[in-house]
Design a protein around this motif. Structure first.
Motif, PDB file in Angstrom:
ATOM      1  N   MET A 349       0.643  -1.553   0.314  1.00 39.42           N
ATOM      2  CA  MET A 349      -0.262   0.148   0.088  1.00 39.42           C
ATOM      3  C   MET A 349       0.639   1.217  -0.020  1.00 39.42           C
ATOM      4  SD  MET A 349      -1.952   0.168   4.411  1.00 39.42           S
ATOM      5  CE  MET A 349      -0.477   0.261   5.683  1.00 39.42           C
ATOM      6  N   GLU A 354      -5.990   2.918   1.548  1.00 40.47           N
ATOM      7  CA  GLU A 354      -5.808   1.477   0.917  1.00 40.47           C
ATOM      8  C   GLU A 354      -5.210   0.330   1.326  1.00 40.47           C
ATOM      9  OE1 GLU A 354      -3.043   3.398  -2.790  1.00 40.47           O
ATOM     10  OE2 GLU A 354      -2.441   1.874  -2.151  1.00 40.47           O
ATOM     11  N   ARG A 506      -2.790   3.192  -9.190  1.00 39.51           N
ATOM     12  CA  ARG A 506      -3.899   3.790  -8.910  1.00 39.51           C
ATOM     13  C   ARG A 506      -4.079   5.326  -9.719  1.00 39.51           C
ATOM     14  NH1 ARG A 506      -0.107   1.240  -6.434  1.00 39.51           N
ATOM     15  NH2 ARG A 506      -0.880   0.861  -4.074  1.00 39.51           N
ATOM     16  N   LEU A 542      -7.032  -0.575  -8.509  1.00 33.41           N
ATOM     17  CA  LEU A 542      -7.207  -1.113  -7.705  1.00 33.41           C
ATOM     18  C   LEU A 542      -7.973  -1.873  -8.051  1.00 33.41           C
ATOM     19  CD1 LEU A 542      -5.417   0.309  -4.131  1.00 33.41           C
ATOM     20  CD2 LEU A 542      -4.077  -1.044  -6.401  1.00 33.41           C
TER      21      LEU A 542
END
Length: 549
Positions: A349, A354, A506, A542
């Motif tokens: 992460m 996240e 991302r 993600l």
């Protein structure tokens, strides 16, 4: 002696199996001493079974002085009183059988504790019956060690013994002397300990440092090596061990014949398996291929290739593609976490918010790969790495290299079962052997049970999805030539063809369903339902997508 349980069924059950690693001292304490035990494992087996896994792997529970948390064994055929008794182990085995779980135990045979009776006798003289059971060597004329071999845990790989007036080899702590596998009596003794547990009904063995068994008889110096500190999650450039090319202190050709002896023993029993741990830097996959080829050595191995900080399409595609190229008739076991590396949600992460998304996506990717997979206790809760103070450390590796390397205790803190109880329900005692991080409490099993959208329930659904599709267990995997930051591949077996697309970035990504994918039928994949606009899959950051072809 416990009764031998007949092991009937599919001899290839391990191919595509999901194996759950239990670290006994951190799983469940039933005595109040702050240390997990075998009765605690038995108590919590229903949780493991509820995940839909096939087997458990128990880290060492043997008699040990615990200098390296049980990886320094002083009696291979007994349970350390810290963890319970052989009767407790037998009861655990019976409960595993009831729940349909197979049992794999850690077999640490490259070295023993210096308190093992074998070593106590070996160091007593140069003429006793076990004098050659360990790797002994004379000093150089100036009194220094026989060669430049290093210990993974810091310093030389040799320790002076004043009684024998020789050095003995140790790849790890000085209290973990290496066995001399060139001696056939050592091999016989080791295999006898394996047979002890086979007769007790265990289904297999995770073989610690399986490529460390043999050393170069000539004791040649290792040459230097330029090392990439990002290539694994364990060895770092803070440790001089990484500066050598380990040509002579491990991965020796003589190991092949011993692995054949080991396999021959297991083949006398039904439905048994082996999982080898291979740590060999850039040669790991080549070593894995050799050790698992031909159906006469190990059943499967794992390496540290996916235990790195890199959770990118490019890295995963590179590692898995290289594995498929090199390991042509062997079998691999994949993992993102274990007891030796920083927990993968913390490695992967970029920001704390996240954590859940990374935890979900990681198990979805792992479950889609070709091979067996290992899960490490607590990852099904999305536990991050614990931040511990130096005063809390128990790991000799971390203590030696602090603060540049904080060791392995951060991934070994106790499981959190009940958010409202002290120590998360791990123990009713006043203190656990390692602290229970406050931030873990809200991630406890009971807190996630009732939340359908929790990481825990995502694990259950994802493992159920994997088991429902034969193509995911041992079907072929073909990567698609697409942009480097989108991971896309096809899994197929027996007419079933499944397309997987993972956006590990991302940023939003588009994946076109054109050409060969024009007739793709989107299908439910646990936790993911990206929009399909026309013939374009709209992947959020993600995110993941699956379709039937």
């Amino acid at each position: 002696m416990a009764r031998v349980t007949a092991q009937k069924g599919d001899p290839n059950w391990w191919r595509g199996a999901v194996i759950y690693q239990v670290y006994p001292r951190s799983f469940q304490d039933t005595t109040g001493d702050g240390i997990g035990d075998i009765r605690g494992i038995t108590q919590r087996l229903p949780h493991i079974a509820s995940l839909g896994v096939d087997a458990i792997w128990l880290s060492p529970f043997f008699t040990s002085p615990m200098a390296d948390m049980g990886y320094d064994v002083s009696d291979y055929c007994n349970v350390d009183p810290m963890f319970g008794t052989l009767a407790d182990f037998d009861a655990m085995m019976a409960e595993c059988e009831r729940l349909g779980l197979k049992v794999i135990i850690d077999q640490v045979i490259s070295h023993t504790s210096d308190r093992h009776p074998w070593f106590v006798e070996s160091r007593a003289s140069r003429t006793n019956p076990r004098a050659d059971w360990y790797v002994w060597a004379d000093p150089k004329p100036d009194g220094t060690a026989p060669n430049n071999w290093l210990s993974i845990f810091g310093g030389p790989g040799w320790e002076w013994d004043g009684v024998r007036k020789q050095y003995y080899m140790h790849n790890f702590l000085a209290s973990q002397p290496d066995l001399n596998f060139h001696n056939p009596d050592v091999q016989d003794a080791v295999l006898a300990t394996v047979k002890f547990w086979l007769d007790r009904g265990v289904h297999g063995f995770r073989l610690d440092t399986v490529n460390y068994y043999f050393h170069d008889k000539q004791l040649r110096n290792n040459p230097p090596m330029v090392y990439d500190p990002d290539s694994t999650g364990l060895e770092t450039d803070t440790n001089p061990y990484s500066m050598q090319n380990h040509l002579y202190d491990k991965s020796q050709p003589e190991n092949i014949e011993f692995l054949k002896r080991l396999r021959s023993l297991l083949d006398d029993y039904d439905c048994r398996t082996t999982v080898g741990e291979v740590g060999d830097a850039d040669r790991s996959l080549t070593t894995l291929a050799i050790y698992t080829s031909g159906n006469d050595k190990l059943h499967m191995c794992y390496t540290f290739d996916l235990l790195s900080p890199r959770f990118t399409a490019e890295h995963i595609r590179s590692v898995v593609s290289k594995c498929q190229e090199i390991v042509t008739n062997g079998w691999v076991c994949w993992a993102f976490s274990n007891h030796d590396v920083v927990r993968h949600v913390s490695r992967f992460m970029e920001t704390p918010d996240e954590r859940e998304a990374i935890a979900r996506l990681a198990i979805s990717v792992l479950s889609s790969l070709r091979g067996s997979i290992c899960l490490y206790q607590g990852e099904e809760l999305g536990l991050p790495e614990a931040e511990l103070s130096f005063e809390d450390l128990r790991d000799p590796y971390g203590i030696r290299f602090w603060p540049a390397f904080k060791g392995r205790d951060g991934c070994r803190t106790p499981m959190v079962w009940e958010a409202g109880k002290p120590l998360g329900g791990f123990s009713e005692g006043p203190k656990a052997w390692l602290p229970v991080p406050p931030e873990h409490m809200a991630l406890s099993v009971d807190a996630q049970e009732a939340d359908e959208g929790s990481v825990l329930n995502h694990y259950r659904r994802t493992l159920g999805f994997r088991k429902a599709h034969a193509a995911l267990l041992d079907g072929d995997l073909t990567f698609l030539d697409t942009q480097a930051d989108v991971l896309a591949f096809i899994r197929e077996k027996g007419g079933e063809r499944l397309l997987f697309v993972f956006n590990l970035t991302r940023e939003a990504k588009d994946f076109p369903l054109t050409g060969a994918f024009a007739d793709a039928q989107p299908m439910p994949m646990p936790g993911y339902a990206p929009a399909v606009e026309g013939k374009v899959v709209k992947l959020s950051p993600l995110d993941a997508f699956c379709a039937r072809l």
